[in-house]
Enzyme design. Structure first.
Site, PDB file in Angstrom:
ATOM      1  N   ALA A 101      -6.858 -11.423  21.008  1.00 56.81           N
ATOM      2  CA  ALA A 101      -7.578 -12.679  20.602  1.00 56.81           C
ATOM      3  C   ALA A 101      -8.597 -12.451  19.515  1.00 56.81           C
ATOM      4  O   ALA A 101      -8.155 -13.294  18.331  1.00 56.81           O
ATOM      5  CB  ALA A 101      -7.883 -13.500  21.369  1.00 56.81           C
ATOM      6  N   ASP A 143      -9.196 -16.627  25.607  1.00 60.10           N
ATOM      7  CA  ASP A 143      -9.519 -15.698  24.667  1.00 60.10           C
ATOM      8  C   ASP A 143      -9.703 -15.877  23.267  1.00 60.10           C
ATOM      9  O   ASP A 143     -10.531 -15.635  22.855  1.00 60.10           O
ATOM     10  CB  ASP A 143      -8.426 -14.472  25.586  1.00 60.10           C
ATOM     11  CG  ASP A 143      -8.883 -13.787  26.484  1.00 60.10           C
ATOM     12  OD1 ASP A 143      -9.557 -13.834  27.008  1.00 60.10           O
ATOM     13  OD2 ASP A 143      -8.301 -12.417  25.500  1.00 60.10           O
TER      14      ASP A 143
HETATM   15  O1  PMV Z   1      -7.658  -8.824  29.389  1.00 60.29           O
HETATM   16  P1  PMV Z   1      -8.080 -10.080  28.834  1.00 60.29           P
HETATM   17  O2  PMV Z   1      -9.359  -9.796  28.207  1.00 60.29           O
HETATM   18  O3  PMV Z   1      -7.080 -10.988  28.073  1.00 60.29           O
HETATM   19  O4  PMV Z   1      -8.107 -11.302  29.790  1.00 60.29           O
HETATM   20  C1  PMV Z   1      -6.953 -11.997  30.777  1.00 60.29           C
HETATM   21  C2  PMV Z   1      -7.412 -12.762  30.421  1.00 60.29           C
HETATM   22  C3  PMV Z   1      -5.945 -13.555  32.127  1.00 60.29           C
HETATM   23  O5  PMV Z   1      -7.161 -14.457  32.583  1.00 60.29           O
HETATM   24  C4  PMV Z   1      -6.071 -12.485  32.779  1.00 60.29           C
HETATM   25  C5  PMV Z   1      -5.247 -13.994  31.754  1.00 60.29           C
HETATM   26  C6  PMV Z   1      -5.134 -15.326  31.281  1.00 60.29           C
HETATM   27  O6  PMV Z   1      -4.422 -16.442  30.046  1.00 60.29           O
HETATM   28  O7  PMV Z   1      -6.849 -16.602  30.820  1.00 60.29           O
END
Ligand code: PMV
Length: 306
Positions: A101, A143
């Site tokens: 992100a 994110d």
């Molecule tokens: O791994 P990261 O920092 O991209 O976080 C993903 C978060 C989830 O809840 C697993 C997916 C989402 O879209 O919120």
């Protein structure tokens, strides 16, 4: 040359559950990804971001999908208008830190600057969300929201999503321990969905408990009750283990953090690798927990939230 940046983030509580419309609490961290865009005779993407070994190879597919989604959404044809995009910054890329992100937000801002589009923050966030579809499949939007707006936020997925800043008395120190393992968000989110479909009743109970945890966590943050917040982070970890997104390496780091005085510790982000987050108010405790994790041979990031 045009430039843009996006923040890294940490999910304090509520990852995965947020996909099912349960609110989550997240905070931007000070580390950022930057994107520069300059004219070129062919389309080129140079990735100079610092990253965990194997991260870029494993995430190549996600990255290509994200870039394509961003370009399509912004109606930019890099065949007709070739550019060189260079990614850099001090955000150390690994799972769980919102690196994809941060990249999407940085690229959106850099394109807005390059083509003089004058996009506002909402529009940048919308583009970043589009990019997130390349990595998370059905992203909650947490994110890209952190990457774009920064700060400590209460987030609930939806159309439109709810984003409320959370004010706390003073920033609180955290330690993030890096397992060095990379997992694919899309894959893990899909596994949770499968598990949920096969265990609807059990998941209903887990979701109900998570709702309680997240509401109490917001109050604990607002009243600066760090002991309570730590306990709630531990409860959140138990629930994340139940839905199958933890792993032995994360649990090892969590145990080390707790044994060294952390008020609470859990995985953060996708899980099955990536980062663990430990609540360590005060520089002294932060140092102690960080050293204990480093002594086990893991990399740490010392930062603060709020
Ligand atoms: O791994 P990261 O920092 O991209 O976080 C993903 C978060 C989830 O809840 C697993 C997916 C989402 O879209 O919120």
């Amino acid at each position: 040359m045009a430039e843009g940046s996006g923040y890294g983030k940490v999910i304090l509580l509520g990852e995965h559950f947020v996909v099912y419309d349960i609110p989550a609490i997240a905070s931007a961290i000070n580390d950022i990804t930057t994107a520069t865009i300059e004219k070129s005779d062919k389309y080129e993407l140079v990735d100079n971001r610092p990253a965990t070994e194997g991260y870029k190879t494993k995430k190549q597919g996600e990255m290509d999908r994200s870039m394509k989604l961003i370009l399509d959404f912004m109606k930019i044809d890099v065949e007709k208008t070739p550019v060189k995009i260079t990614l850099s910054g001090n955000l150390f890329c690994t799972s769980g830190i919102g690196a994809s992100a941060a990249m999407a937000t940085a690229v959106a801002r850099a394109f807005s600057d390059y083509f003089d589009l004058g996009l506002n923050e909402e529009q940048i966030n919308r583009i970043s969300y589009e990019g997130e579809k390349g990595s998370a499949g059905t992203p909650s939007g947490i994110d890209n929201t952190c990457a774009t707006f920064g700060g400590l936020i209460w987030f609930k997925k939806g159309e439109p999503s709810v984003m409320e800043p959370i004010k706390i008395k003073q920033p609180v120190e955290i330690v993030m321990g890096n397992t060095g393992l990379t997992s694919e968000t899309k894959e893990v989110v899909a596994d949770v969905k499968k598990k949920k479909e096969a265990n609807e009743e059990e998941f209903e109970k887990i979701f109900a408990e998570q709702k309680e945890v997240i509401n109490q966590a917001r109050s604990a943050l607002e009243s600066y009750d760090m002991k309570k917040l730590g306990e709630l982070m531990n409860r959140n970890q138990e629930l994340l283990e139940k839905i199958g997104v933890s792993c032995p390496e994360l649990e090892d780091l969590i145990k080390t953090a707790r044994e060294n005085g952390s008020l609470g510790a859990k995985l953060t982000g996708t899980g099955r690798g990536g980062y663990m987050i430990a609540l360590t108010p005060g520089k002294e405790l932060q140092e102690k927990v960080a050293s204990a994790i480093e002594a086990k041979g893991f990399k740490v990031l010392k930062t603060s939230i709020g």
